[in-house]
Scaffold this motif. Sequence first.
Motif, mmCIF file in Angstrom:
data_model
loop_
_atom_site.group_PDB
_atom_site.id
_atom_site.type_symbol
_atom_site.label_atom_id
_atom_site.label_comp_id
_atom_site.label_asym_id
_atom_site.label_seq_id
_atom_site.Cartn_x
_atom_site.Cartn_y
_atom_site.Cartn_z
ATOM 1 N N ALA A 46 0.834 -1.202 0.000
ATOM 2 C CA ALA A 46 0.000 0.000 0.000
ATOM 3 C C ALA A 46 0.874 1.259 0.000
ATOM 4 N N ASP A 47 1.955 1.217 0.761
ATOM 5 C CA ASP A 47 2.870 2.356 0.838
ATOM 6 C C ASP A 47 3.530 2.596 -0.510
ATOM 7 N N TYR A 48 4.028 1.519 -1.158
ATOM 8 C CA TYR A 48 4.687 1.650 -2.454
ATOM 9 C C TYR A 48 3.711 2.145 -3.527
ATOM 10 N N ASP A 49 2.445 1.746 -3.412
ATOM 11 C CA ASP A 49 1.445 2.116 -4.417
ATOM 12 C C ASP A 49 0.878 3.526 -4.225
ATOM 13 N N GLY A 50 1.296 4.194 -3.148
ATOM 14 C CA GLY A 50 0.874 5.569 -2.934
ATOM 15 C C GLY A 50 -0.481 5.721 -2.277
ATOM 16 N N ARG A 51 -0.925 4.695 -1.574
ATOM 17 C CA ARG A 51 -2.199 4.805 -0.874
ATOM 18 C C ARG A 51 -2.025 5.574 0.429
ATOM 19 N N ASP A 52 -3.138 6.046 0.971
ATOM 20 C CA ASP A 52 -3.144 6.759 2.250
ATOM 21 C C ASP A 52 -2.203 7.954 2.260
ATOM 22 N N GLY A 53 -2.053 8.597 1.109
ATOM 23 C CA GLY A 53 -1.294 9.841 1.055
ATOM 24 C C GLY A 53 0.190 9.708 0.844
ATOM 25 N N SER A 54 0.734 8.484 0.776
ATOM 26 C CA SER A 54 2.167 8.333 0.552
ATOM 27 C C SER A 54 2.481 8.513 -0.930
#
Length: 210
Positions: A46-54
């Motif tokens: 999720a972090d690598y995919d840019g979810r939750d504002g990343s």
Amino acid sequence: MIDDEILAGIEAVLMISDSTVSANELATALGLDEDTVTDAIAELKADYDGRDGSRQRGFELRLVAGGFRIFSRGDYHEIVKDFLTSGQSAKLSQAALETLAVIAYRQPISRPRIAAIRGVSVDGVIRTLLLRGLIVEAGKEATTSALLYTTTHQFLDALGMNSIDDLPEIAPYLPEDSDVAELGADNSEVLATADDEMSDLDDEMSRVDD
């Protein structure tokens, strides 16, 4: 939220692996249970995919053949291809030339066997050689299902040869397939006895860059 130490540990393992790593293997390596690893993988993805504002990264985490592995993101394939095939990467590195030589003499051969002969990971150079059209995937190894690689007509054209039979006589200096499984990272000197012959071959292989 998964502890940062756990996330970093999983990343460290995935970054150095040249093949997929299962949740069980990650759990064993980090001393965790598989549920924790699965949750951590989901959080990293999720972090690598840019979810939750990343910020979306140039790489992504994929589930492939029952294991996890980090790949460059497909959206940037052309950028990566251009980097590997032009500019500062126009010439093949020594590592790529040596890997190409092993494939030429031992084809069809799998990536693990190439790595065993050379004593180092060949993941990156294999991708480079594939993109340059010098090698191609040629089925799978019967016992391990590992992908096999062979050289291409483009390879022969680059060296001005009609067939692989035109290669210099050096194959006897490479270990037999039956011996490859016994080779490890400390056996990179296997090809040392062929230094003179390899230098001649390197002269031939360097013509691929021209």
